[in-house]
Design an enzyme around this catalytic site. Structure first.
Site, PDB file in Angstrom:
ATOM      1  N   GLU A 253      46.081  45.215  32.632  1.00 34.31           N
ATOM      2  CA  GLU A 253      46.876  43.987  32.586  1.00 34.31           C
ATOM      3  C   GLU A 253      46.654  43.316  31.226  1.00 34.31           C
ATOM      4  O   GLU A 253      45.537  43.290  30.700  1.00 34.31           O
ATOM      5  CB  GLU A 253      46.415  43.060  33.715  1.00 34.31           C
ATOM      6  CG  GLU A 253      47.070  41.691  33.732  1.00 34.31           C
ATOM      7  CD  GLU A 253      46.372  40.750  34.690  1.00 34.31           C
ATOM      8  OE1 GLU A 253      47.073  39.884  35.251  1.00 34.31           O
ATOM      9  OE2 GLU A 253      45.143  40.859  34.885  1.00 34.31           O
ATOM     10  N   LYS A 313      54.195  40.877  38.453  1.00 35.40           N
ATOM     11  CA  LYS A 313      53.109  40.439  39.333  1.00 35.40           C
ATOM     12  C   LYS A 313      53.604  39.387  40.316  1.00 35.40           C
ATOM     13  O   LYS A 313      54.216  38.391  39.931  1.00 35.40           O
ATOM     14  CB  LYS A 313      51.958  39.879  38.482  1.00 35.40           C
ATOM     15  CG  LYS A 313      50.689  39.560  39.246  1.00 35.40           C
ATOM     16  CD  LYS A 313      49.598  39.119  38.269  1.00 35.40           C
ATOM     17  CE  LYS A 313      48.282  38.824  38.963  1.00 35.40           C
ATOM     18  NZ  LYS A 313      47.237  38.412  37.981  1.00 35.40           N
ATOM     19  N   CYS A 363      45.521  43.061  39.166  1.00 39.33           N
ATOM     20  CA  CYS A 363      44.368  42.161  39.138  1.00 39.33           C
ATOM     21  C   CYS A 363      44.187  41.396  40.445  1.00 39.33           C
ATOM     22  O   CYS A 363      43.810  41.955  41.464  1.00 39.33           O
ATOM     23  CB  CYS A 363      44.513  41.210  37.938  1.00 39.33           C
ATOM     24  SG  CYS A 363      43.009  40.283  37.524  1.00 39.33           S
TER      25      CYS A 363
END
Length: 522
Positions: A253, A313, A363
């Site tokens: 990321e 995301k 994440c």
């Protein structure tokens, strides 16, 4: 003790001991006492667990965040106090804890599952249960064992129990202790590890980050350069025959915070890197050019084709990528104004990469059951977790997240590839075993051939049903506990009233006797 059971420590067995102590403390108490003790207990867990959040939003916000979390956990412990005198109390208490975790995973600020009991069990005997019922079942098993231990200690400690009564009372707590632990051990053979969808040679790139002190824009570009350089070094080793040719490459990321759609140099560097490694790459980029707000985006970059797919995301981290109550927190600490203002995605996007179909969980998303489940049940056979933990330095955050990756591997029966900007990057087998990992703040490239699996685990088939069934059972137990406590309170009031009436009658008879004696004397 609950905090100490979490990574990087491997003393997972401290978790049930901690809940045993909590069960003893709140046993037989009123709900308000259970709430108070639970709040103190929860702050003692959450503050050390999540102190790393202060590294990017100052010292005030973490205390507010952890206080919110502790208040929610205290609601659970208040309920646990209410049911503590019911027959089968360890079972009801464990169900209430699962219900409380379900609430905490959804509220406040979109939920914060960090600190779920299951995430401290990556090295424990209960982990196998994740393949059957996900994090709720693992947490339930751990907490049930703990409350069983507490109940057993109370039975043995009470001196007014006869030997016969003590033997009868021991049965329930012993079952609560042994059944979850034995179930966890027995479930390990059910955890699938076979490569029923083939294998893939994967590479996880950890380029590292520059030292602090560089200006923001320069640091962004240097991070991209670092990851390109590490990938090109890997390509050199492949050409030299030192390393096997990867069939897909996972970047972290934010490995490219320079929007490649509007920056020709960044686009050219990515294109050249993909060509050098001769494999499709997943690249974590911050894209500013697709709207008024930035997007945390995973881009599928293919040699000779460029960007072909995007995943945005979906779960953004509060106090980092977004800032709830920005003006409120900024009043106490102006650093709150530096938090991001990202826009979230709305769907999972499988990435076909060589022989693999990769589900991307970026994440913070790996903490959310439904987000990871969506990425798996959409036809994927490999999980990738690109992450950027550089902001948190050498805190325990990265190890806590790595334990979540291990839990997800078992829960979904998939190999997991973790690529972190500064560490820890890792390759995880479907049974949760870490086969390779990097050091913190060290450039590295991990290459491994991993099993691809298409099997859908029972946990994925059932989805959120086990959690909701336990939540409903917990609420019913709580209602029964409230009713039982009201009945006992009524009985106590009735007994007190009867005793008072008897005392008044006795006093009246005594007064009457005294009056008769006085008349006789006259």
């Amino acid at each position: 003790m609950l905090y100490a059971s979490f990574p990087p420590r491997t003393v997972w067995w401290l978790a049930p001991v901690s809940f045993a102590m909590l069960g003893i403390v709140v046993y037989g108490r009123r709900a308000r006492a259970g709430f108070g003790y639970g709040f103190v207990w929860s702050m003692g867990f959450m503050i050390p667990l999540m102190y790393w959040t202060g590294s990017f939003v100052g010292v005030i916000a973490p205390w507010v965040l952890c206080s919110f979390e502790a208040l929610i956990m205290a609601l659970g412990t208040a309920g646990i106090a209410v049911v503590s005198r019911l027959r089968g109390a360890p079972l009801w208490a464990a169900l209430l804890w699962v219900a409380d975790e379900a609430l905490r995973a959804r509220f406040p600020f979109g939920g914060l599952p960090w600190g779920k009991v299951a995430f401290g069990q990556a090295d424990g005997s209960y982990l196998s249960l994740a393949s059957l019922g996900g994090t709720p079942l693992v947490g339930f098993a751990v907490v049930l064992t703990g409350f069983g231990l507490g109940a057993l200690a109370l039975v043995l400690w009470r001196k007014n129990n006869t030997e016969k009564r003590r033997a009868a009372l021991i049965t329930g707590p012993v079952i609560a202790i042994l059944v979850p632990l034995l179930a966890g051990i027995a479930a390990w053979p059910l955890v699938g590890t076979d490569a029923n969808a083939g294998t893939a040679t994967v590479a996880a790139i950890q380029g590292n980050v520059p030292r602090l002190g560089l200006d923001f824009d320069t640091q962004r570009r240097i991070v991209l350069d670092y990851h390109a350089r590490e990938t090109q070094l890997l390509a050199d080793e492949v050409r030299a025959g030192k390393v096997k040719q990867p069939q897909l490459v996972i970047w972290p990321e934010n490995s490219d915070d320079v929007d490649p759609y509007v920056n020709p140099d960044a686009y050219a560097e990515l294109a050249q890197t993909a060509s050098d490694i001769d494999a499709p790459m997943e690249v974590g980029a911050v894209v500013y050019s697709q709207g008024p707000q930035p997007k945390n985006t995973a881009i599928l970059w293919e040699p000779g084709k460029g960007p072909t797919l995007e995943y945005v995301k979906r779960k953004l981290m509060p106090f980092g990528e977004t800032m709830p109550w920005r003006s409120f927190f900024a009043y106490f600490d102006p650093i709150a104004n530096t938090a991001g203002n990202f826009v979230a995605g709305d769907k999972a996007v499988p990435f076909p990469m060589g022989p693999a179909v990769v589900g991307i969980d970026t994440c913070y998303e790996v903490a959310f059951d439904d987000v990871v489940r969506d990425s798996v049940t959409d036809g994927t056979n490999l999980i990738a977790v690109p992450t950027n933990n550089a902001t948190f330095g050498k805190t325990e955050m990265t190890y806590q997240q790595l334990a979540m990756d291990q839990e997800r591997a078992v829960e979904h029966g998939r190999s997991v590839v973790v690529a972190a900007t500064s560490g820890v990057s890792a390759i995880i087998d479907p049974n949760g075993t870490i086969t390779q990992q990097t050091e913190l703040f060290t450039p590295a490239a991990l290459v491994a051939t991993v099993p691809l699996r298409s099997t859908i685990t029972l946990a994925d088939r059932l989805g959120s049903w086990p959690e909701w069934v336990m939540v409903v059972a917990a609420l019913l137990a709580l209602l029964f506990g409230v009713r039982s406590n009201m009945y006992r309170a009524g009985m106590r009031r009735g007994a007190a009233a009867l005793a008072a009436a008897k005392a008044a009658a006795a006093t009246e008879r005594a007064d009457t006797a005294t009056s008769d004696t006085d008349k006789h004397d006259d």
